[in-house]
Design a protein around this motif. Structure first.
Motif, PDB file in Angstrom:
ATOM      1  N   ALA A 120      69.827  30.647  25.319  1.00 35.85           N
ATOM      2  CA  ALA A 120      70.577  29.541  25.922  1.00 35.85           C
ATOM      3  C   ALA A 120      71.059  29.921  27.320  1.00 35.85           C
ATOM      4  N   VAL A 163      63.185  28.325  25.157  1.00 33.12           N
ATOM      5  CA  VAL A 163      63.309  27.122  24.333  1.00 33.12           C
ATOM      6  C   VAL A 163      62.824  27.398  22.913  1.00 33.12           C
ATOM      7  N   GLU A 167      65.383  27.189  19.762  1.00 33.90           N
ATOM      8  CA  GLU A 167      65.141  26.219  18.686  1.00 33.90           C
ATOM      9  C   GLU A 167      64.940  26.912  17.341  1.00 33.90           C
ATOM     10  N   LEU A 170      68.477  27.629  15.958  1.00 36.59           N
ATOM     11  CA  LEU A 170      69.437  26.531  15.783  1.00 36.59           C
ATOM     12  C   LEU A 170      69.813  26.255  14.335  1.00 36.59           C
ATOM     13  N   LEU A 179      76.650  24.180  18.528  1.00 38.74           N
ATOM     14  CA  LEU A 179      75.422  23.420  18.332  1.00 38.74           C
ATOM     15  C   LEU A 179      75.289  22.328  19.397  1.00 38.74           C
ATOM     16  N   ARG A 180      76.366  21.636  19.682  1.00 45.15           N
ATOM     17  CA  ARG A 180      76.331  20.585  20.714  1.00 45.15           C
ATOM     18  C   ARG A 180      75.996  21.180  22.073  1.00 45.15           C
ATOM     19  N   ASN A 181      76.556  22.346  22.377  1.00 41.20           N
ATOM     20  CA  ASN A 181      76.275  22.991  23.657  1.00 41.20           C
ATOM     21  C   ASN A 181      74.803  23.368  23.769  1.00 41.20           C
ATOM     22  N   PHE A 182      74.257  23.927  22.705  1.00 43.64           N
ATOM     23  CA  PHE A 182      72.842  24.303  22.718  1.00 43.64           C
ATOM     24  C   PHE A 182      71.949  23.068  22.861  1.00 43.64           C
ATOM     25  N   GLU A 183      72.298  21.995  22.168  1.00 40.24           N
ATOM     26  CA  GLU A 183      71.509  20.767  22.256  1.00 40.24           C
ATOM     27  C   GLU A 183      71.577  20.180  23.660  1.00 40.24           C
ATOM     28  N   ARG A 184      72.736  20.294  24.304  1.00 45.26           N
ATOM     29  CA  ARG A 184      72.866  19.819  25.686  1.00 45.26           C
ATOM     30  C   ARG A 184      71.964  20.622  26.613  1.00 45.26           C
ATOM     31  N   LEU A 186      69.213  22.219  25.791  1.00 48.60           N
ATOM     32  CA  LEU A 186      67.822  21.853  25.512  1.00 48.60           C
ATOM     33  C   LEU A 186      67.466  20.497  26.106  1.00 48.60           C
ATOM     34  N   HIS A 187      68.427  19.598  26.141  1.00 50.12           N
ATOM     35  CA  HIS A 187      68.182  18.254  26.683  1.00 50.12           C
ATOM     36  C   HIS A 187      67.770  18.304  28.147  1.00 50.12           C
TER      37      HIS A 187
END
Length: 209
Positions: A120, A163, A167, A170, A179-184, A186-187
């Protein structure tokens, strides 16, 4: 656990190929990012002197940031190696002698959760590197502009590898905020990819003035 700063190229390549948890893909990704940063530093260093005096302030600022990001890339590479050493130890611990299967599963989960941090961080670093490459390309020494493209390609590879690694880890991340930070993070990856690709394309097919 190795520190890649003290490894020879030959030694590091041999270590990567061994049947050991680390160094692995995350270390390679960190090295790819660091190599991209060093190529950009080379371009910036070639973009100094009387001919480039009008951009000397900008180039000096870019150089300082590149040195920091190169160091952070190597830090992430080493952090990933440490994390996967811990993952390897967790998997190697067999139930029994005071360790029950549930405890082993929890230890593996914690190790995999922690292993999400390095990739990340590296994705974020690569985004900053691409931004600096975009700044440098139009003001840098045109004689070495191909190295800006080479740097962008190396940085893009670091992002792609990171990435995959992020992933993969995760599912073990339990904390919703993490989790939200990692998803952000990745976005934003596709944007970083597209910008790196655009840099490469601009060098391969420059627009005629």
């Amino acid at each position: 656990m190795i520190d890649i700063r003290g490894e020879s190229v030959d030694g590091l390549i041999r270590d990567i190929g061994k049947r050991i948890p680390s160094p692995g893909g995350g270390t390679v990704a960190g090295l790819q990012a660091a190599l991209g940063a060093s190529l950009l530093r080379m371009v910036a260093n070639y973009s100094q002197g009387p001919k480039f005096e009008h951009v000397s302030t900008e180039v000096a600022a870019i150089l300082a940031e590149l040195e920091d990001l190169e160091a952070r890339s190597l830090d992430a590479a080493n952090e990933d190696a440490r994390a996967f050493d811990a993952v390897g130890r967790a998997y190697a611990a067999k139930p029994g002698a005071g360790l029950d299967p549930a405890e082993r599963r929890e230890a593996i989960g914690r190790a995999l959760d922690a292993a999400a941090d390095a990739p990340a961080k590296l994705i974020v670093i690569c985004g900053e590197l691409v931004a600096l490459a975009e700044e440098l390309a139009p003001i840098g020494n045109g004689s070495v502009i191909a190295d800006v493209a080479a740097a962008a390609a190396s940085i893009r590879a670091a992002v792609s590898t990171s990435v995959v690694n992020l992933e993969a880890n995760l599912p073990s991340v339990q904390d919703p905020a993490r989790l939200r930070n990692f998803e952000r993070i990745l976005h934003n990856v596709s944007r970083v990819h597209n910008r790196a690709d655009a840099l490469v394309e601009s060098v391969r097919n420059p627009v005629a003035a």
